[in-house]
Scaffold this motif. Sequence first.
Motif, PDB file in Angstrom:
ATOM      1  N   PRO A 245       0.824  -1.218   0.000  1.00  0.00           N
ATOM      2  CA  PRO A 245       0.000   0.000   0.000  1.00  0.00           C
ATOM      3  C   PRO A 245       0.853   1.261   0.000  1.00  0.00           C
ATOM      4  N   ILE A 246       0.357   2.267  -0.657  1.00  0.00           N
ATOM      5  CA  ILE A 246       1.059   3.542  -0.741  1.00  0.00           C
ATOM      6  C   ILE A 246       0.769   4.344   0.521  1.00  0.00           C
ATOM      7  N   GLU A 247       1.815   4.748   1.175  1.00  0.00           N
ATOM      8  CA  GLU A 247       1.651   5.528   2.400  1.00  0.00           C
ATOM      9  C   GLU A 247       1.440   7.000   2.044  1.00  0.00           C
ATOM     10  N   LYS A 248       0.320   7.514   2.475  1.00  0.00           N
ATOM     11  CA  LYS A 248       0.004   8.914   2.241  1.00  0.00           C
ATOM     12  C   LYS A 248       0.516   9.740   3.423  1.00  0.00           C
TER      13      LYS A 248
END
Length: 604
Positions: free
Chosen positions: A374-377
């Motif tokens: 998952p892309i960490e925002k």
Amino acid sequence: MDAFRDSILQRGPIESFALKTVQDFIQPQRQTKLAQDENQMLENMLRTLLQQLVASAAQSGEQIMQYGQLIDDVNINGQIPRLLDVVLYLCEKEHVEGGMIFQLLEDLTEMSTMKNCKDVFGYIESKQDILGKQELFARGKLVMLRTCNQLLRRLSKANDVVFCGRILMFLAHFFPLSERSAVNIKGVFNTSNETKYEKDPPKGISVDFNFYKTFWSLQEYFCNPASLTTASTKWQKFSSSLAVVLNTFDAQPLSEEEGEANSLEEEAATFNIKYLTSSKLMGLELKDSSFRRHILLQCLILFDYLRAPGKNDKDLPSETMEELKSCEDRVKKLLEITPPKGKEFLRAVEHILEREKNWVWWKRDGCPPFEKQPIEKKSPIAGQKRRRPRWRLGNKELSQLWRWAELNPDAVTDSQRVKTPDVADYWKPLAEDMDPSAGIEDAYHHKNNRVYCWKGLRFAARQDLEGFSRFTDLGIEGVVPLELLPPEVRSKYQAKPNEKAKRAKKDETKGGSLEEETKGGSLVSAEGTLAGGSTSEAEGEVGRGESEAMESDAVADTPTPEEQQRLGGSDTDNGQEAGQIEDAETEEGGLMETDLNHPPVPIS
């Protein structure tokens, strides 16, 4: 060792004494985590204790997982499960090395009989979620894989089918989807799985032995489908043998009552991975619906392999592919009419084979991982304003365009740069769609692509105005250049010559009528002046001079004979109207003589 055994198997919650017991007997340098040599010492002590417990269970005749049951506040456990729970807790909390629990499980399966291994594996299945955690899985996945493979080698594939299935299902859930260790990358077949059958006919028994040999000879091709692609003679032999079997199935259909009576799918106890090949049982096996389904399902799997793409594509002749398609349709029809619930069974098989194609493509592409991190925002810090990025030329797209090449003039004049295509080249796909001999269905025509049609109209407006003008009457297909169309289609969109001539004549006639009306008005005014001059002689020479001047002007405005000829011959109705005007002029002023059959002649 006895003190250690009593301490580690004491009653009460594990978290209350497990770490303290290890610290008392190992005396580690650090309080919560053991060093490498300390881990090795503890592992040796635990493996020795496990061997003693298994030996004691064997001497007492009890099952190892129930030996020395302890009654505590929570549940009833044997001494070996209690020991495994303690070690698993220490590994999960990272007090000891994570692979220690996997090593103990491997030792336990090696020291146990197959009957006890089922109980041990049941314990492994119950702890699957904990064993699958990342900190434990990374340390013990190879040990667990080795343990399961050793169990599979010890089990009988004919008698322990359910247990083998449990092990395979556990591995499928324990390892991630993209794990390559369980994938047959090269697509190697298990050719050692031979089906033995009788070669000589039995004596004293009336059996169609030729059919018997033909039927069981198909298993040689099902065992190694790749052999069918090496020589055409093998495919011919296989197809002829399969046709004999399918003809027999067609000639002896099963009724619903026979299918329900002979179906053994729901009786797990009687299930066997291989059927008996005795010639005496051939007649009974043909009446078994599950037996027929297995044979037909093997056919579908083989057909799917021959058509599926792989690293080494199967080069089969077109005739072979057509024959394969007809055989597949016939097998599916037999599956559909085989009771019970033939249609539902066929649908399930087709769904499974369709999903299998995804795995084939995945293996062909090198087994890329399915999991995506998952892309960490990163949330902006409270009270801090986000700065807008600055672009050299105003926005991101223009800046990227500017950096397309080191020297932008070279990028503009590059031969590989995208150019506007010629209108004839652009319309070729649509022209091919319009050809009836191509046999392209209307749903797949390029005229249904709105973007394609919109671009084509823009090209036509710039390069082909004549074709662009046909869009209003003939639609998008009328814009296609006529030279691209076949003769039978070109005539439909080509304008007829007589229609062009009629349209031109009609335009000319309208213009001539307007010109005659203008000239007729000047004549009438001149005639009125002349009439007025004849009745008023008292006005003298001045009035006569003016009348003569206006008369000369009227005669000068009269159309020439060639113009009257052209205007009079354009159309019948227009000719009549022109003649009527000329007759009226002649009667009133006496300036022209008009005959419908001759051109008008001016009168001096």
